[in-house]
Design an enzyme around this catalytic site. Structure first.
Site, mmCIF file in Angstrom:
data_model
loop_
_atom_site.group_PDB
_atom_site.id
_atom_site.type_symbol
_atom_site.label_atom_id
_atom_site.label_comp_id
_atom_site.label_asym_id
_atom_site.label_seq_id
_atom_site.Cartn_x
_atom_site.Cartn_y
_atom_site.Cartn_z
ATOM 1 N N ARG A 6 0.821 -1.205 0.000
ATOM 2 C CA ARG A 6 0.000 0.000 0.000
ATOM 3 C C ARG A 6 0.853 1.253 0.000
ATOM 4 O O ARG A 6 1.960 1.262 0.533
ATOM 5 C CB ARG A 6 -0.892 0.038 1.237
ATOM 6 C CG ARG A 6 -1.906 -1.043 1.286
ATOM 7 C CD ARG A 6 -2.658 -0.953 2.591
ATOM 8 N NE ARG A 6 -1.762 -1.314 3.677
ATOM 9 C CZ ARG A 6 -2.086 -2.083 4.698
ATOM 10 N NH1 ARG A 6 -3.298 -2.567 4.796
ATOM 11 N NH2 ARG A 6 -1.229 -2.366 5.647
ATOM 12 N N ARG A 62 3.035 4.815 -16.437
ATOM 13 C CA ARG A 62 3.312 4.536 -17.856
ATOM 14 C C ARG A 62 4.643 5.136 -18.318
ATOM 15 O O ARG A 62 5.159 4.764 -19.360
ATOM 16 C CB ARG A 62 2.167 5.048 -18.726
ATOM 17 C CG ARG A 62 0.893 4.280 -18.489
ATOM 18 C CD ARG A 62 1.067 2.831 -18.904
ATOM 19 N NE ARG A 62 0.003 1.980 -18.410
ATOM 20 C CZ ARG A 62 0.199 0.782 -17.889
ATOM 21 N NH1 ARG A 62 1.411 0.297 -17.762
ATOM 22 N NH2 ARG A 62 -0.819 0.062 -17.483
ATOM 23 N N CYS A 74 -7.152 2.610 -12.796
ATOM 24 C CA CYS A 74 -7.510 3.767 -11.975
ATOM 25 C C CYS A 74 -8.977 3.657 -11.594
ATOM 26 O O CYS A 74 -9.783 3.124 -12.347
ATOM 27 C CB CYS A 74 -7.323 5.061 -12.766
ATOM 28 S SG CYS A 74 -5.754 5.852 -12.478
ATOM 29 N N GLU A 77 -11.950 6.933 -5.501
ATOM 30 C CA GLU A 77 -12.062 6.598 -4.086
ATOM 31 C C GLU A 77 -13.455 6.989 -3.593
ATOM 32 O O GLU A 77 -14.082 7.897 -4.133
ATOM 33 C CB GLU A 77 -10.979 7.372 -3.311
ATOM 34 C CG GLU A 77 -10.788 6.947 -1.906
ATOM 35 C CD GLU A 77 -10.175 5.568 -1.768
ATOM 36 O OE1 GLU A 77 -10.574 4.871 -0.821
ATOM 37 O OE2 GLU A 77 -9.310 5.196 -2.580
ATOM 38 N N ARG A 89 -4.187 6.909 -3.828
ATOM 39 C CA ARG A 89 -3.804 5.675 -3.143
ATOM 40 C C ARG A 89 -3.360 4.651 -4.173
ATOM 41 O O ARG A 89 -3.921 4.580 -5.266
ATOM 42 C CB ARG A 89 -4.981 5.126 -2.336
ATOM 43 C CG ARG A 89 -5.351 5.969 -1.136
ATOM 44 C CD ARG A 89 -6.619 5.399 -0.472
ATOM 45 N NE ARG A 89 -6.929 6.033 0.777
ATOM 46 C CZ ARG A 89 -7.677 7.132 0.901
ATOM 47 N NH1 ARG A 89 -8.171 7.727 -0.165
ATOM 48 N NH2 ARG A 89 -7.935 7.637 2.098
ATOM 49 N N TYR A 107 3.542 6.092 2.919
ATOM 50 C CA TYR A 107 2.569 7.178 3.017
ATOM 51 C C TYR A 107 3.335 8.491 3.014
ATOM 52 O O TYR A 107 4.262 8.671 3.810
ATOM 53 C CB TYR A 107 1.716 7.030 4.282
ATOM 54 C CG TYR A 107 0.808 5.828 4.169
ATOM 55 C CD1 TYR A 107 -0.469 5.962 3.645
ATOM 56 C CD2 TYR A 107 1.251 4.563 4.525
ATOM 57 C CE1 TYR A 107 -1.302 4.861 3.491
ATOM 58 C CE2 TYR A 107 0.431 3.445 4.371
ATOM 59 C CZ TYR A 107 -0.840 3.610 3.859
ATOM 60 O OH TYR A 107 -1.647 2.521 3.693
ATOM 61 N N ARG A 115 -2.493 6.138 7.950
ATOM 62 C CA ARG A 115 -2.067 4.921 8.639
ATOM 63 C C ARG A 115 -0.862 5.178 9.528
ATOM 64 O O ARG A 115 0.230 4.657 9.285
ATOM 65 C CB ARG A 115 -1.730 3.815 7.620
ATOM 66 C CG ARG A 115 -2.905 3.231 6.860
ATOM 67 C CD ARG A 115 -3.936 2.548 7.732
ATOM 68 N NE ARG A 115 -3.424 1.494 8.569
ATOM 69 C CZ ARG A 115 -3.462 0.197 8.277
ATOM 70 N NH1 ARG A 115 -4.000 -0.213 7.143
ATOM 71 N NH2 ARG A 115 -2.975 -0.689 9.113
#
Length: 120
Positions: A6, A62, A74, A77, A89, A107, A115
């Site tokens: 993540r 890309r 893609c 969210e 994210r 992050y 997080r």
């Protein structure tokens, strides 16, 4: 075994260059800290909040020549009240023998608030 790696970051504004630079920076950190080879990546999901509309953040990936054949998607969210704005994210699905607790989730910028328990 496939593991999920993540990562998240934010863009200062909804501007194509800003979004691509933020996304590229996040991806590079995720790749570097987890020693990722594109050949071992099953897929990459990239989501963006509703306030990012000027470019697909996946376009940043890309530009990585060795990632040409990696499937990337893609998506938008969820628009949750009080959610982090201009947030990107990333979830990289990676074939690895690394233990789940040793995966380095990244992050950056304002997304560090998402997080704090994973901050090392």
């Amino acid at each position: 075994m496939i593991r999920g790696i993540r990562g998240a970051t934010t863009a200062d504004r909804d501007d194509e260059k800003e979004i691509l630079l933020s996304t590229e920076s996040l991806l590079k950190e995720m790749i570097l800290h987890n020693n990722i080879s594109a050949e071992n990546v099953a897929s990459v999901f990239i989501s963006a909040t509703h306030d990012i509309t000027s470019v697909f953040p996946a376009k940043a990936l890309r530009g990585f020549e060795e990632w040409k054949y990696v499937p990337v998607m893609c998506m938008q969210e969820l628009d949750v009240p009080h959610g982090l704005s201009r947030c990107i994210r990333v979830m990289i699905h990676y074939n690895t023998s690394t233990h789940q607790s040793d995966i380095k989730h990244i992050y950056m910028k304002n997304a560090v608030s998402l997080r704090p328990d994973l901050k090392k």
